[in-house]
Design a protein around this motif. Structure first.
Motif, PDB file in Angstrom:
ATOM      1  N   THR A  53      10.428 -22.525 -36.869  1.00 46.55           N
ATOM      2  CA  THR A  53       9.255 -22.061 -37.623  1.00 46.55           C
ATOM      3  C   THR A  53       9.477 -22.175 -39.126  1.00 46.55           C
ATOM      4  OG1 THR A  53       8.721 -20.469 -35.867  1.00 46.55           O
ATOM      5  CG2 THR A  53       7.720 -20.091 -38.017  1.00 46.55           C
ATOM      6  N   GLY A  54      10.683 -21.857 -39.583  1.00 45.84           N
ATOM      7  CA  GLY A  54      10.975 -21.874 -41.012  1.00 45.84           C
ATOM      8  C   GLY A  54      10.826 -23.237 -41.651  1.00 45.84           C
ATOM      9  N   PHE A  55      10.950 -24.303 -40.864  1.00 46.52           N
ATOM     10  CA  PHE A  55      10.780 -25.646 -41.393  1.00 46.52           C
ATOM     11  C   PHE A  55       9.360 -26.174 -41.206  1.00 46.52           C
ATOM     12  CE2 PHE A  55      15.364 -25.794 -39.907  1.00 46.52           C
ATOM     13  CZ  PHE A  55      15.883 -25.528 -41.166  1.00 46.52           C
ATOM     14  N   ILE A  56       8.543 -25.475 -40.434  1.00 45.28           N
ATOM     15  CA  ILE A  56       7.211 -25.966 -40.085  1.00 45.28           C
ATOM     16  C   ILE A  56       6.113 -25.281 -40.895  1.00 45.28           C
ATOM     17  CG2 ILE A  56       5.531 -26.277 -38.231  1.00 45.28           C
ATOM     18  CD1 ILE A  56       7.986 -27.991 -37.866  1.00 45.28           C
ATOM     19  N   ILE A  57       5.992 -23.963 -40.754  1.00 46.00           N
ATOM     20  CA  ILE A  57       4.796 -23.269 -41.228  1.00 46.00           C
ATOM     21  C   ILE A  57       4.682 -23.255 -42.754  1.00 46.00           C
ATOM     22  CG2 ILE A  57       3.509 -21.117 -41.195  1.00 46.00           C
ATOM     23  CD1 ILE A  57       3.547 -22.701 -38.563  1.00 46.00           C
ATOM     24  N   ALA A  58       5.727 -22.844 -43.457  1.00 49.75           N
ATOM     25  CA  ALA A  58       5.644 -22.775 -44.921  1.00 49.75           C
ATOM     26  C   ALA A  58       5.331 -24.142 -45.517  1.00 49.75           C
ATOM     27  CB  ALA A  58       6.953 -22.232 -45.494  1.00 49.75           C
ATOM     28  N   ASN A  59       5.945 -25.191 -44.982  1.00 50.50           N
ATOM     29  CA  ASN A  59       5.721 -26.528 -45.526  1.00 50.50           C
ATOM     30  C   ASN A  59       4.345 -27.067 -45.158  1.00 50.50           C
ATOM     31  OD1 ASN A  59       8.316 -26.715 -46.714  1.00 50.50           O
ATOM     32  ND2 ASN A  59       9.199 -27.194 -44.723  1.00 50.50           N
ATOM     33  N   ALA A  60       3.869 -26.781 -43.952  1.00 50.75           N
ATOM     34  CA  ALA A  60       2.537 -27.237 -43.554  1.00 50.75           C
ATOM     35  C   ALA A  60       1.457 -26.553 -44.391  1.00 50.75           C
ATOM     36  CB  ALA A  60       2.315 -26.971 -42.067  1.00 50.75           C
ATOM     37  N   MET A  89       8.433 -20.156 -52.290  1.00 51.34           N
ATOM     38  CA  MET A  89       8.002 -18.756 -52.259  1.00 51.34           C
ATOM     39  C   MET A  89       7.410 -18.386 -50.901  1.00 51.34           C
ATOM     40  SD  MET A  89       9.033 -17.378 -54.916  1.00 51.34           S
ATOM     41  CE  MET A  89       8.276 -15.804 -54.514  1.00 51.34           C
ATOM     42  N   MET A  90       6.692 -19.337 -50.271  1.00 56.53           N
ATOM     43  CA  MET A  90       6.137 -19.068 -48.956  1.00 56.53           C
ATOM     44  C   MET A  90       7.260 -18.814 -47.955  1.00 56.53           C
ATOM     45  SD  MET A  90       3.002 -18.946 -47.610  1.00 56.53           S
ATOM     46  CE  MET A  90       1.980 -20.095 -48.540  1.00 56.53           C
ATOM     47  N   SER A  91       8.337 -19.585 -48.040  1.00 57.78           N
ATOM     48  CA  SER A  91       9.482 -19.370 -47.165  1.00 57.78           C
ATOM     49  C   SER A  91      10.135 -18.019 -47.429  1.00 57.78           C
ATOM     50  CB  SER A  91      10.515 -20.487 -47.352  1.00 57.78           C
ATOM     51  OG  SER A  91      10.079 -21.682 -46.766  1.00 57.78           O
ATOM     52  N   THR A  92      10.244 -17.654 -48.712  1.00 58.49           N
ATOM     53  CA  THR A  92      10.822 -16.354 -49.050  1.00 58.49           C
ATOM     54  C   THR A  92       9.983 -15.221 -48.490  1.00 58.49           C
ATOM     55  OG1 THR A  92      11.741 -17.276 -51.099  1.00 58.49           O
ATOM     56  CG2 THR A  92      11.575 -14.883 -50.948  1.00 58.49           C
ATOM     57  N   LEU A  93       8.664 -15.330 -48.640  1.00 61.97           N
ATOM     58  CA  LEU A  93       7.764 -14.306 -48.105  1.00 61.97           C
ATOM     59  C   LEU A  93       7.870 -14.205 -46.588  1.00 61.97           C
ATOM     60  CD1 LEU A  93       4.574 -14.939 -50.267  1.00 61.97           C
ATOM     61  CD2 LEU A  93       5.930 -12.843 -50.228  1.00 61.97           C
ATOM     62  N   MET A  94       7.932 -15.353 -45.928  1.00 59.67           N
ATOM     63  CA  MET A  94       8.007 -15.355 -44.477  1.00 59.67           C
ATOM     64  C   MET A  94       9.333 -14.804 -43.989  1.00 59.67           C
ATOM     65  SD  MET A  94       6.048 -18.942 -43.583  1.00 59.67           S
ATOM     66  CE  MET A  94       6.112 -18.667 -41.819  1.00 59.67           C
ATOM     67  N   THR A  95      10.382 -15.001 -44.774  1.00 58.70           N
ATOM     68  CA  THR A  95      11.675 -14.416 -44.416  1.00 58.70           C
ATOM     69  C   THR A  95      11.612 -12.903 -44.478  1.00 58.70           C
ATOM     70  OG1 THR A  95      12.823 -16.338 -45.311  1.00 58.70           O
ATOM     71  CG2 THR A  95      14.125 -14.360 -44.969  1.00 58.70           C
ATOM     72  N   VAL A  96      11.019 -12.378 -45.554  1.00 61.28           N
ATOM     73  CA  VAL A  96      10.904 -10.935 -45.712  1.00 61.28           C
ATOM     74  C   VAL A  96      10.006 -10.343 -44.634  1.00 61.28           C
ATOM     75  CG1 VAL A  96      10.147  -9.087 -47.249  1.00 61.28           C
ATOM     76  CG2 VAL A  96      11.343 -11.067 -48.184  1.00 61.28           C
ATOM     77  N   MET A  97       8.856 -10.986 -44.404  1.00 61.59           N
ATOM     78  CA  MET A  97       7.909 -10.425 -43.436  1.00 61.59           C
ATOM     79  C   MET A  97       8.396 -10.577 -42.000  1.00 61.59           C
ATOM     80  SD  MET A  97       4.744 -13.074 -43.047  1.00 61.59           S
ATOM     81  CE  MET A  97       4.654 -14.072 -41.562  1.00 61.59           C
ATOM     82  N   ALA A  98       9.412 -11.425 -41.763  1.00 61.72           N
ATOM     83  CA  ALA A  98       9.950 -11.580 -40.416  1.00 61.72           C
ATOM     84  C   ALA A  98      10.604 -10.309 -39.911  1.00 61.72           C
ATOM     85  CB  ALA A  98      10.953 -12.737 -40.371  1.00 61.72           C
ATOM     86  N   ARG A 100       7.637  -6.296 -56.811  1.00 65.13           N
ATOM     87  CA  ARG A 100       6.573  -5.482 -56.217  1.00 65.13           C
ATOM     88  C   ARG A 100       5.490  -6.373 -55.615  1.00 65.13           C
ATOM     89  NH1 ARG A 100       2.125  -4.185 -58.650  1.00 65.13           N
ATOM     90  NH2 ARG A 100       3.016  -4.395 -60.753  1.00 65.13           N
ATOM     91  N   VAL A 101       5.132  -7.435 -56.341  1.00 63.87           N
ATOM     92  CA  VAL A 101       4.151  -8.382 -55.813  1.00 63.87           C
ATOM     93  C   VAL A 101       4.674  -9.026 -54.533  1.00 63.87           C
ATOM     94  CG1 VAL A 101       2.989 -10.580 -56.264  1.00 63.87           C
ATOM     95  CG2 VAL A 101       3.122  -8.853 -58.059  1.00 63.87           C
ATOM     96  N   LEU A 102       5.948  -9.417 -54.546  1.00 61.72           N
ATOM     97  CA  LEU A 102       6.560 -10.020 -53.360  1.00 61.72           C
ATOM     98  C   LEU A 102       6.509  -9.066 -52.175  1.00 61.72           C
ATOM     99  CD1 LEU A 102       8.265 -12.457 -52.268  1.00 61.72           C
ATOM    100  CD2 LEU A 102      10.277 -11.138 -52.909  1.00 61.72           C
ATOM    101  N   ALA A 103       6.801  -7.792 -52.414  1.00 58.97           N
ATOM    102  CA  ALA A 103       6.803  -6.804 -51.333  1.00 58.97           C
ATOM    103  C   ALA A 103       5.407  -6.605 -50.756  1.00 58.97           C
ATOM    104  CB  ALA A 103       7.358  -5.473 -51.847  1.00 58.97           C
ATOM    105  N   VAL A 104       4.391  -6.517 -51.626  1.00 68.60           N
ATOM    106  CA  VAL A 104       3.020  -6.299 -51.154  1.00 68.60           C
ATOM    107  C   VAL A 104       2.521  -7.509 -50.379  1.00 68.60           C
ATOM    108  CG1 VAL A 104       0.638  -5.870 -51.853  1.00 68.60           C
ATOM    109  CG2 VAL A 104       2.490  -4.673 -53.011  1.00 68.60           C
ATOM    110  N   LEU A 105       2.773  -8.713 -50.892  1.00 72.56           N
ATOM    111  CA  LEU A 105       2.339  -9.918 -50.181  1.00 72.56           C
ATOM    112  C   LEU A 105       3.036 -10.051 -48.830  1.00 72.56           C
ATOM    113  CD1 LEU A 105       2.126 -12.591 -53.030  1.00 72.56           C
ATOM    114  CD2 LEU A 105       0.267 -11.326 -51.953  1.00 72.56           C
ATOM    115  N   SER A 106       4.307  -9.683 -48.759  1.00 75.65           N
ATOM    116  CA  SER A 106       5.032  -9.730 -47.484  1.00 75.65           C
ATOM    117  C   SER A 106       4.413  -8.780 -46.476  1.00 75.65           C
ATOM    118  CB  SER A 106       6.506  -9.363 -47.709  1.00 75.65           C
ATOM    119  OG  SER A 106       7.133 -10.279 -48.564  1.00 75.65           O
ATOM    120  N   LEU A 107       4.062  -7.585 -46.930  1.00 66.88           N
ATOM    121  CA  LEU A 107       3.424  -6.614 -46.036  1.00 66.88           C
ATOM    122  C   LEU A 107       2.092  -7.145 -45.523  1.00 66.88           C
ATOM    123  CD1 LEU A 107       3.215  -3.799 -44.745  1.00 66.88           C
ATOM    124  CD2 LEU A 107       2.290  -2.955 -46.914  1.00 66.88           C
ATOM    125  N   LEU A 108       1.298  -7.738 -46.417  1.00 68.91           N
ATOM    126  CA  LEU A 108      -0.010  -8.253 -46.009  1.00 68.91           C
ATOM    127  C   LEU A 108       0.136  -9.420 -45.033  1.00 68.91           C
ATOM    128  CD1 LEU A 108      -1.912  -8.168 -49.433  1.00 68.91           C
ATOM    129  CD2 LEU A 108      -2.081  -6.541 -47.537  1.00 68.91           C
TER     130      LEU A 108
END
Length: 407
Positions: free
Chosen positions: A329-336, A144-153, A19-27
């Motif tokens: 993007t997947g290799f740049i933003i989450a890691n930066a 986790m940032m990569s996982t969130l960005m995958t979901v929010m994509a 649920r936390v993952l889903a809400v953060l992805s939406l935000l």
């Protein structure tokens, strides 16, 4: 909860964690969906409001100005008062701005309402990144940032496709009423999320002093290098966002409802590389993933510029390298982002805001330059993408050098 103990609710694969993952992805998705949904309607908006295409492109730049600068205020506020209340206030501003856009009667008023929309939306995006740092550590945070960005994509993947259909079935104004509804849904979802920043970990510093501390933060070379990676990359990405509707639809004659397919292909690439990053970053490390991603970014950007200037291979001559470019993007933003946040656990809100302000501020420059340098061909798009991609790689090189000298 101390800084070395992530929240059990978010780190365990139970219903609460998902649920936390889903809400953060939406935000986190507000940055994309606020613009991507109306991209196919931009030519129709210019015609309906009786204005030049350059003015409609400024709705992207105006949004990015508000999005970048407001983060610098939201960050210290959240470090002192927690994350949930600032996000809720931001969502209310986003809803009001979206409604104003739907009722705008001129390009000038549309730009103004987009500014308000951005001020509200950036609270959700900047502070959701800080929430990830509140809950996770080190390479796990990057994972986790990569996982969130995958979901929010999913949002930018569906955004242009859905936006194009809404514009055909109704009109471009209905797109902004849909954004109003999304804002209300996000506000309701936020009410189910527990505050991730306990009172004992909040800053007691006065807001004025907290704002002045940005000057201290930018004196750290390693932090600046991470920020530069994301900043140059976002300049190129928003040149892509602002320039491709007119390059694809006006110059190459792609139907507006099919534009979303070309745009969506890039999002699929982003989702793929985010999944790869989440899988391998704990083995390879943030900086190595960042370096190889930045090299690929630069090469794809240079090929895009070459084909845009020469006209080689027509539409596919820029669409294919742009697809590969956006995929990095997947290799740049989450890691930066994770690299920048790693050294400042007690200033996560401020650092996240500084990172976001720089990224979207660079996006203002990138999207504006595409419009200013436009000559009716995709050449300005190719030039800005090439400059941004090269800058991304050079900053990644600096990151590597700084880590060798300052482990």
């Amino acid at each position: 909860m101390n800084d070395n103990q992530p929240s059990s609710a978010a780190s365990s694969p139970n219903a609460s964690g998902w649920r936390v993952l889903a809400v953060l992805s939406l935000l986190m998705g507000f940055a994309s969906i606020s613009t991507d949904l109306y991209l196919p309607a931009m030519p129709a908006m210019a015609e309906d409001l009786g204005t030049a295409t350059g003015m409609i492109e400024l709705t992207v730049s105006g949004y990015l100005i508000g999005f970048s600068l407001a983060q610098l205020v939201w960050g210290p506020i959240s470090d002192r008062f927690g994350r949930r209340i600032p996000v809720a206030i931001g969502l209310l501003l986003f809803i009001a701005g979206s409604a104003g856009c739907a009722m705008a009667d001129s390009a000038t008023s549309l730009i103004g309402w987009r500014l308000l929309q951005a001020i509200g939306a950036c609270a959700s995006v900047a502070l959701s990144r800080a929430m990830v740092r509140d809950l996770f550590e080190g390479d796990r945070a990057a994972q986790m940032m990569s996982t969130l960005m995958t979901v929010m994509a999913i949002a930018p993947l569906l955004g242009p496709l859905v936006g194009g259909q809404i514009e055909i079935l109704f009109n471009w104004r209905m797109i902004f009423w849909v954004l109003v509804a999304i804002g209300v849904i996000a506000l309701l979802a936020l009410s189910t999320l527990e505050e991730p920043l306990p009172r004992e970990r909040r800053s007691s510093e006065a807001l004025g002093r907290a704002l002045r501390r940005y000057v201290e933060l930018i004196q750290h070379r390693r932090l600046l290098a991470y920020i530069g990676v994301g900043g140059f990359f976002y300049a190129a990405m928003f040149a892509y966002v602002a320039g491709t509707p007119f390059a694809y639809i006006d110059y190459y004659g792609v139907p507006s409802q099919l534009y979303g397919l070309l745009f969506g292909a890039g999002i699929i690439g982003i989702m793929t590389t985010n999944l790869l990053n989440a899988r391998f970053v704990s083995r390879v490390g943030i900086n190595h993933m960042l370096m190889w991603g930045a090299l690929a970014t630069m090469l794809c950007a240079l090929v895009t510029a070459l084909n845009a200037y020469t006209g080689w291979f027509g539409l596919w001559g820029i669409a294919v390298p742009l697809f590969l470019f956006t995929s990095t993007t997947g290799f740049i933003i989450a890691n930066a982002i994770s690299g920048a946040l790693r050294d400042y656990p007690h200033r996560a809100g401020a650092v996240s805001a500084l990172v976001g302000a720089t990224q979207y501020g660079s996006g203002v420059i990138g999207s504006a330059l595409v419009g200013l340098w436009s000559d009716g061909t995709p050449s300005s798009l190719g030039l800005v993408v090439a400059l941004g991609g090269t800058g991304t790689f050079l900053c990644a090189v600096i990151v590597q050098r700084e880590h060798r000298h300052q482990p």
